[in-house]
Scaffold this active site. Structure first.
Site, PDB file in Angstrom:
ATOM      1  N   HIS A  65       3.282  -9.346 -10.000  1.00 16.04           N
ATOM      2  CA  HIS A  65       3.459 -10.438  -9.113  1.00 16.04           C
ATOM      3  C   HIS A  65       4.146 -11.653 -10.048  1.00 16.04           C
ATOM      4  O   HIS A  65       4.743 -12.459  -9.443  1.00 16.04           O
ATOM      5  CB  HIS A  65       1.832 -10.886  -8.684  1.00 16.04           C
ATOM      6  CG  HIS A  65       1.356  -9.878  -8.014  1.00 16.04           C
ATOM      7  ND1 HIS A  65       0.286  -9.267  -8.142  1.00 16.04           N
ATOM      8  CD2 HIS A  65       1.477  -9.169  -6.730  1.00 16.04           C
ATOM      9  CE1 HIS A  65      -0.343  -8.282  -7.244  1.00 16.04           C
ATOM     10  NE2 HIS A  65       0.588  -8.228  -6.287  1.00 16.04           N
ATOM     11  N   LYS A 108       8.941  -1.812  -7.178  1.00 21.87           N
ATOM     12  CA  LYS A 108       7.831  -0.746  -7.240  1.00 21.87           C
ATOM     13  C   LYS A 108       7.319  -0.023  -5.810  1.00 21.87           C
ATOM     14  O   LYS A 108       7.370   1.155  -5.784  1.00 21.87           O
ATOM     15  CB  LYS A 108       6.509  -1.241  -7.851  1.00 21.87           C
ATOM     16  CG  LYS A 108       5.348  -0.208  -8.053  1.00 21.87           C
ATOM     17  CD  LYS A 108       4.107  -0.840  -8.414  1.00 21.87           C
ATOM     18  CE  LYS A 108       3.087  -0.102  -7.933  1.00 21.87           C
ATOM     19  NZ  LYS A 108       2.336  -0.545  -6.589  1.00 21.87           N
ATOM     20  N   GLN A 141       9.156  -0.043   0.921  1.00 24.14           N
ATOM     21  CA  GLN A 141       8.927  -1.465   1.471  1.00 24.14           C
ATOM     22  C   GLN A 141      10.094  -2.163   1.623  1.00 24.14           C
ATOM     23  O   GLN A 141      10.540  -3.152   2.448  1.00 24.14           O
ATOM     24  CB  GLN A 141       7.843  -1.905   0.841  1.00 24.14           C
ATOM     25  CG  GLN A 141       7.456  -3.464   1.084  1.00 24.14           C
ATOM     26  CD  GLN A 141       6.083  -3.903   0.689  1.00 24.14           C
ATOM     27  OE1 GLN A 141       5.106  -3.635   1.279  1.00 24.14           O
ATOM     28  NE2 GLN A 141       5.989  -4.596  -0.379  1.00 24.14           N
TER      29      GLN A 141
END
Ligand code: AMP
Length: 284
Positions: free
Chosen positions: A38, A150, A154
């Site tokens: 993140h 990753k 998505q």
């Protein structure tokens, strides 16, 4: 100073003046339990934008009935401290009713790209992701939004959403950040016991192995068979899927991967109850 925004009104109050003065807004949507993966998205956003907004929302719509929604890790204080340390100006923490008011309806259906791989194992998952991302984009109105490679499928779904709804936001895909043994950082890694954590490195190693096999002109069917067999011989694991896809449309590939084939190896595997995913482009 890290300002927490809870509502659409807060977002409007703080971001509208910045937008009006022409400041670019970078946005990093997350589900919290923040880690170095993140952090890399935050750093990319800070580098490219005047203002960065991070959101934390554990989106119930992307979890299936038997998945880990209730036990998904929540670490609000350490998340806050990290974002503060990174000098992020805004953290958006919407409630479920702020995200999905009673009159919220999105007329968008995830297409075929959501049918394979994680879409097949987790029915409704990408529809849930698309609904959350569409809502967040509408609220924050970022210039650029940052997503990790990753979660490759998505990123494809989000790019489709942006294209289909003609949203004025650029999707920036950032590289996967890994532990020294190759395991991709994930909020779910903290579920692993010591034995499973050691085994988990095999997920990335199997992808490297697939890449090597592809480079030696092994047909995709044989690569899939070899890797699947290796997981069957490794009792710590329960393989959900391993496959090689066209990375533009996510359809499974067959035959040889040539240097021109846009191929990507994709994997999801369980260690105990923990489901981990990873991927690796084969000829990039
Ligand atoms: P999550 O909180 O798991 O929903 O992830 C939020 C964002 O961080 C998504 O765009 C993920 O793809 C991205 N992300 C998660 N893990 C990593 C990683 N190891 N490296 C880079 N990005 C990541």
């Amino acid at each position: 100073m890290l300002e927490i925004l809870y509502s659409q009104a807060d977002v409007h109050q703080h971001l509208a003046p910045l937008r009006a003065q022409g400041s670019s807004i970078g946005f990093v949507p997350t589900m919290g339990a923040l880690h170095i993966g993140h952090q890399s998205l935050v750093e990319a956003s800070k580098h490219e934008n005047a203002v960065t907004v991070v959101s934390i929302f554990v989106n119930p719509r992307q979890f299936g009935p038997n998945e880990d929604l209730s036990r998904y890790p929540r670490t609000p204080q350490t998340d806050y401290d990290l974002l503060h340390e990174l000098e992020v100006p805004y953290l958006f923490l919407p409630s479920e009713s702020e995200m999905y008011p009673a009159d919220f309806a999105i007329d968008y259906q995830v297409g075929d790209k959501g049918k394979h791989w994680c879409g097949k194992s987790r029915p409704g998952h990408f529809q849930g992701v698309a609904e959350a991302v569409a809502r967040l984009f509408t609220l924050i109105q970022p210039d650029k939004a940052y997503f990790g490679q990753k979660d490759f499928q998505q990123t494809v779904i989000v790019q489709d959403l942006i294209h289909t709804l003609s949203l004025p936001v650029k999707c920036v895909v950032c590289p996967t950040i890994r532990e020294p043994d190759g395991l991709a950082f994930s909020s779910r890694n903290r579920y692993l016991n010591a034995k499973d954590r050691t085994a988990a490195a095999f997920i990335y190693h199997s992808l490297l192995w697939a890449k090597e096999l592809a480079e030696r002109e092994t047909p995709v069917e044989s690569i899939v068979q070899i890797i699947t067999q290796a997981f069957e011989n490794y009792p710590a694991f329960r393989l959900d899927y391993f496959g090689i896809a066209n990375r533009n449309n996510l359809t499974p590939l067959t035959g040889n991967v040539t240097p021109e084939t846009p191929a990507i190896a994709l994997i999801a595997a369980y260690l105990g109850n923990t489901r981990l995913i990873d991927n690796l482009p084969l000829n990039a």
